[in-house]
Design a protein around this motif. Sequence first.
Motif, mmCIF file in Angstrom:
data_model
loop_
_atom_site.group_PDB
_atom_site.id
_atom_site.type_symbol
_atom_site.label_atom_id
_atom_site.label_comp_id
_atom_site.label_asym_id
_atom_site.label_seq_id
_atom_site.Cartn_x
_atom_site.Cartn_y
_atom_site.Cartn_z
ATOM 1 N N VAL A 45 2.876 -1.553 -13.288
ATOM 2 C CA VAL A 45 3.587 -0.618 -13.146
ATOM 3 C C VAL A 45 5.034 -0.485 -12.482
ATOM 4 C CG1 VAL A 45 3.559 2.073 -12.344
ATOM 5 C CG2 VAL A 45 1.569 0.729 -13.373
ATOM 6 N N VAL A 46 5.885 0.082 -13.077
ATOM 7 C CA VAL A 46 7.269 0.256 -12.468
ATOM 8 C C VAL A 46 7.284 1.273 -11.265
ATOM 9 C CG1 VAL A 46 9.778 0.712 -12.749
ATOM 10 C CG2 VAL A 46 8.528 -0.482 -14.546
ATOM 11 N N HIS A 47 7.844 0.862 -10.223
ATOM 12 C CA HIS A 47 7.799 1.824 -8.908
ATOM 13 C C HIS A 47 9.088 1.584 -8.388
ATOM 14 C CE1 HIS A 47 5.605 -1.438 -6.712
ATOM 15 N NE2 HIS A 47 6.699 -1.848 -6.906
ATOM 16 N N GLU A 48 9.351 2.723 -7.495
ATOM 17 C CA GLU A 48 11.157 2.473 -6.818
ATOM 18 C C GLU A 48 10.327 1.595 -5.583
ATOM 19 O OE1 GLU A 48 14.052 3.953 -7.194
ATOM 20 O OE2 GLU A 48 13.485 3.889 -9.108
ATOM 21 N N VAL A 49 11.392 0.670 -5.056
ATOM 22 C CA VAL A 49 11.110 0.207 -3.792
ATOM 23 C C VAL A 49 12.440 0.339 -2.776
ATOM 24 C CG1 VAL A 49 11.137 -2.293 -2.511
ATOM 25 C CG2 VAL A 49 10.096 -1.957 -5.258
ATOM 26 N N THR A 50 11.905 0.543 -1.738
ATOM 27 C CA THR A 50 13.123 0.894 -0.758
ATOM 28 C C THR A 50 12.972 0.049 0.566
ATOM 29 O OG1 THR A 50 12.881 3.609 -1.425
ATOM 30 C CG2 THR A 50 13.910 2.707 0.989
ATOM 31 N N ILE A 51 14.078 -0.464 0.831
ATOM 32 C CA ILE A 51 14.081 -1.353 1.970
ATOM 33 C C ILE A 51 15.077 -0.922 3.186
ATOM 34 C CG2 ILE A 51 14.688 -3.814 2.799
ATOM 35 C CD1 ILE A 51 14.269 -4.633 -0.297
ATOM 36 N N ASP A 52 14.466 -0.717 4.094
ATOM 37 C CA ASP A 52 15.387 -0.277 5.322
ATOM 38 C C ASP A 52 15.503 -1.657 6.031
ATOM 39 O OD1 ASP A 52 15.929 2.536 4.788
ATOM 40 O OD2 ASP A 52 13.750 2.528 5.377
ATOM 41 N N TYR A 78 2.700 1.488 -1.477
ATOM 42 C CA TYR A 78 2.743 0.337 -0.711
ATOM 43 C C TYR A 78 3.626 0.516 0.563
ATOM 44 C CZ TYR A 78 0.801 -2.568 -4.651
ATOM 45 O OH TYR A 78 0.287 -3.008 -5.570
ATOM 46 N N ALA A 79 3.244 -0.075 1.707
ATOM 47 C CA ALA A 79 4.308 -0.165 2.703
ATOM 48 C C ALA A 79 4.123 -1.492 3.392
ATOM 49 C CB ALA A 79 3.787 0.829 3.707
ATOM 50 N N GLY A 80 5.069 -2.033 4.096
ATOM 51 C CA GLY A 80 4.938 -3.060 4.682
ATOM 52 C C GLY A 80 6.357 -3.653 5.421
ATOM 53 N N ARG A 81 6.414 -4.758 6.076
ATOM 54 C CA ARG A 81 7.451 -5.319 6.850
ATOM 55 C C ARG A 81 7.807 -6.682 6.286
ATOM 56 N NH1 ARG A 81 8.483 -2.370 10.683
ATOM 57 N NH2 ARG A 81 9.565 -3.848 12.035
ATOM 58 N N GLY A 82 9.002 -7.081 6.707
ATOM 59 C CA GLY A 82 9.593 -8.363 6.196
ATOM 60 C C GLY A 82 10.699 -8.871 7.208
ATOM 61 N N ALA A 104 -3.311 1.417 -0.156
ATOM 62 C CA ALA A 104 -4.497 2.033 0.469
ATOM 63 C C ALA A 104 -5.559 1.660 -0.481
ATOM 64 C CB ALA A 104 -4.407 3.535 0.321
ATOM 65 N N SER A 105 -5.173 0.797 -1.636
ATOM 66 C CA SER A 105 -6.477 0.290 -2.621
ATOM 67 C C SER A 105 -6.867 -1.199 -2.291
ATOM 68 C CB SER A 105 -6.188 0.281 -3.983
ATOM 69 O OG SER A 105 -5.971 1.684 -4.568
ATOM 70 N N GLY A 106 -5.936 -1.792 -1.145
ATOM 71 C CA GLY A 106 -6.088 -3.099 -0.873
ATOM 72 C C GLY A 106 -5.356 -3.965 -1.658
#
Length: 135
Positions: A45-52, A78-82, A104-106
Amino acid sequence: MKYLMMSAVLVASLSFAVAGPAAADPPGEVSMTETFPDVDPCTGVVHEVTIDATFFVHSHDGMTVARGDRTLTTSSGYAGRGTSSFVENGRVEIFRFTDGLADASGNRIRASGVFAFDPASYSIRVDRFDLTCVS
């Protein structure tokens, strides 16, 4: 594909963002936010990704080194770090990053890449990007 373009924009931004401080000065700080559409490798699925991102940039004697801390979110939950790094020494410019996100679905996504540019020949030497669903 958009991720690679975003990486190149970050590299260019770091190159011009901070004037060269003296050796003893603390690194300069550069913050930026980038949002773009991308495909979730776990669902298609296409989704918007935001990177701060916040980069800590040190320039001295014509060389620049930067370390970046990134927070990532997507419109699909989704959420995460890099982390990322950038080096420019007059002979090469290299940008590397590694990101990890989960929902949240893993589902888990790993994104990594490296971009190396040769300023003498004005050519791209390395342009690798990997976006993988890891669970």
